[in-house]
Structures are given as structure tokens and as C-alpha cells.
Scaffold this active site. Sequence first.
Site, PDB file in Angstrom:
ATOM      1  CG  ASP A 264      -0.223  -0.357   2.545  1.00  0.00           C
ATOM      2  OD1 ASP A 264       0.775  -0.387   2.619  1.00  0.00           O
ATOM      3  OD2 ASP A 264      -0.964  -0.499   3.689  1.00  0.00           O
TER       4      ASP A 264
ATOM      5  CG  ASN B 245      -8.360  -1.578  12.385  1.00  0.00           C
ATOM      6  OD1 ASN B 245      -7.316  -2.235  11.951  1.00  0.00           O
ATOM      7  ND2 ASN B 245      -8.766  -0.411  11.815  1.00  0.00           N
TER       8      ASN B 245
ATOM      9  CG  HIS C 116      -5.388  -2.001   9.065  1.00  0.00           C
ATOM     10  ND1 HIS C 116      -5.521  -0.779   9.157  1.00  0.00           N
ATOM     11  CD2 HIS C 116      -4.229  -2.548   9.343  1.00  0.00           C
ATOM     12  CE1 HIS C 116      -4.308  -0.429   9.655  1.00  0.00           C
ATOM     13  NE2 HIS C 116      -3.480  -1.404   9.720  1.00  0.00           N
TER      14      HIS C 116
ATOM     15  CD  GLU D 128      -8.242   1.189   7.925  1.00  0.00           C
ATOM     16  OE1 GLU D 128      -8.174   0.218   8.852  1.00  0.00           O
ATOM     17  OE2 GLU D 128      -7.701   2.074   8.412  1.00  0.00           O
TER      18      GLU D 128
HETATM   19  P1  PGA Z   1       2.623  -1.816  12.676  1.00  0.00           P
HETATM   20  O1  PGA Z   1       1.342  -1.610  11.699  1.00  0.00           O
HETATM   21  O2  PGA Z   1       3.720  -2.627  12.127  1.00  0.00           O
HETATM   22  O3  PGA Z   1       3.117  -0.146  12.849  1.00  0.00           O
HETATM   23  O4  PGA Z   1       2.129  -1.942  14.031  1.00  0.00           O
HETATM   24  C1  PGA Z   1       0.856  -2.602  11.363  1.00  0.00           C
HETATM   25  C2  PGA Z   1      -0.386  -2.345  10.426  1.00  0.00           C
HETATM   26  O5  PGA Z   1      -1.022  -1.380  10.717  1.00  0.00           O
HETATM   27  O6  PGA Z   1      -0.807  -3.108   9.490  1.00  0.00           O
END
Ligand code: PGA
Length: 260
Positions: A67, A136, A138, A143
Amino acid sequence: MQIVILDTPEQVANYGADRFADQLKHKPDSVLGLATGSTPIALYNALIARVQRGELSFAKARTFNLDEYLGLAGTHLQSYRYFMNEHLFRHLDIDLANTAVPDGATEEPLAACDAYEAAIKAAGGIDLQLLGIGRNGHIGFNEPSSSLASRTRVKTLTPDTVKANQRFFEAGEFQPHLSITMGIGTIMEARQILLLATGEGKAAAVRATVEGPLAARCPASILQMHPKATLVLDRAAASQLEDVAFYQYIEQENQRLPGV
Ligand code: PGA
């Protein structure tokens, strides 16, 4: 799903690095799916160390990132292209032309999404996809409520995701609320998936992924449908799982039967 529970985040990173190294040794021209965020950094550092010691090569590899923020050029310090160049690519023997991150500066986002899908297909599909997980649930920027069959597209970030990522932006700086992300259907076409999660903050999302129902409410729960998905967790991220003893028993048995 294979559930691997390790004691520390370092062990999670090394386990992930071993999987990438095995993949590249077995198929040097692998197509790798990569992720940003804080979780993969230790894995990337482990891969860089192996390349610099001459044990591993990315010279023939191709990569596709999950992304990118829509509205940020790849030169922007918070763009995921910049993150990947800084945290991984410039330290490897990879040809930058063989690394793909969605174009956050595109004037035609919908066409860019279709082109990204086509490029993955033209490369032969993704052999090994790395994922983090949001609090959450995702994956990528898919999301909760994302279609579980979605393809690469423009997605709105939840206020929680925007807040979680605010720490990387200067006060008053433009922070995008839109992204281009591989879809869940796109991710699910990877031949193997490796999701890393560390820390207490991920424990509820990990539980929903592994033991919850398959639901768009927790996008990562789709991994229950993938034939070759491995979740690598530290103890904190695994702390809300009910069946820890069973997952550990399976892993012990797997080690007695190499190749399973
Ligand atoms: P993080 O993000 O590794 O910074 O916790 C993971 C994500 O949001 O996919």
C-alpha cells in the site's frame, strides 16, 4: 493457519527472515510481497545483515508493496516508497526497477490500481506475502468492512489508523486519509502468507483473526481461508488466544516432522 508463538519480537523477526531466506534460496527470482510499519523493520534489518554477509541475494527478486498513501510522492519522508528505500532496498543488492510500491502521486488513481494488479499478474503472482496487522485487524490498508474479495483500489483510512500513524507526521503537516492498497482478494492470491504481530496492542486483533468468525469486521480473519498462511506472534500478541497450548503442541509436532 500455522500459528507460531515465540518468546520475543527478535525471535519473530528472525523467524520471518528465515522464511524469506528459504524462499529466495529455493527460488532466487521470487516475487515477494512486502509491508511497511514498525513490525517488519527488525525482519528487514535481519535480511540486510544476511545480504551484507554474503549469505543471501535479492539480485533476481521482484517486490510489490501492499500500500501507499494517496497524495504523497515517493520522495516524501512519510511515503511508503521512501520507507522501503530507506529501511530495505538501498541496503540490498536488489534492482530498484524491480521494486513496486503503488504510486501515491498518481493523477489517475483508478487506472494506477488496475495497472498494479496487472503488474502483479505479469510478474507471475506473489510467492510470499509479508503482512503486519492493525489493531483493528486491517491488512494492508483494508480496513474493517472491506470486501473480502476486494482488489487493489483507493481506500479511506479509519480515524483510528490515521491516529495510529500520526506519530510519523510533523504537527500541522498534511496527513493523507486516503490510500491505494492491494485488495484482500489480491493478498489471498499470494502462494504463501506470513503475518507478523508483536506486542499487547495486537492481541485482540490476533484473537479475532485466529479464533473469531470469518468476518469483514476483522479483515485478517480471511487468512483462515488461505492454505498456506503462517502467523508468527510474540507472547504478548498471543496473550488473548484461548488455545495456545494446542498451537504450541502442533508446532512441536511439526518440528518432529520436517517438511510438514
Ligand atoms: P505496525 O503496523 O507494524 O506499525 O504496528 C501494522 C499495520 O498497521 O498493518
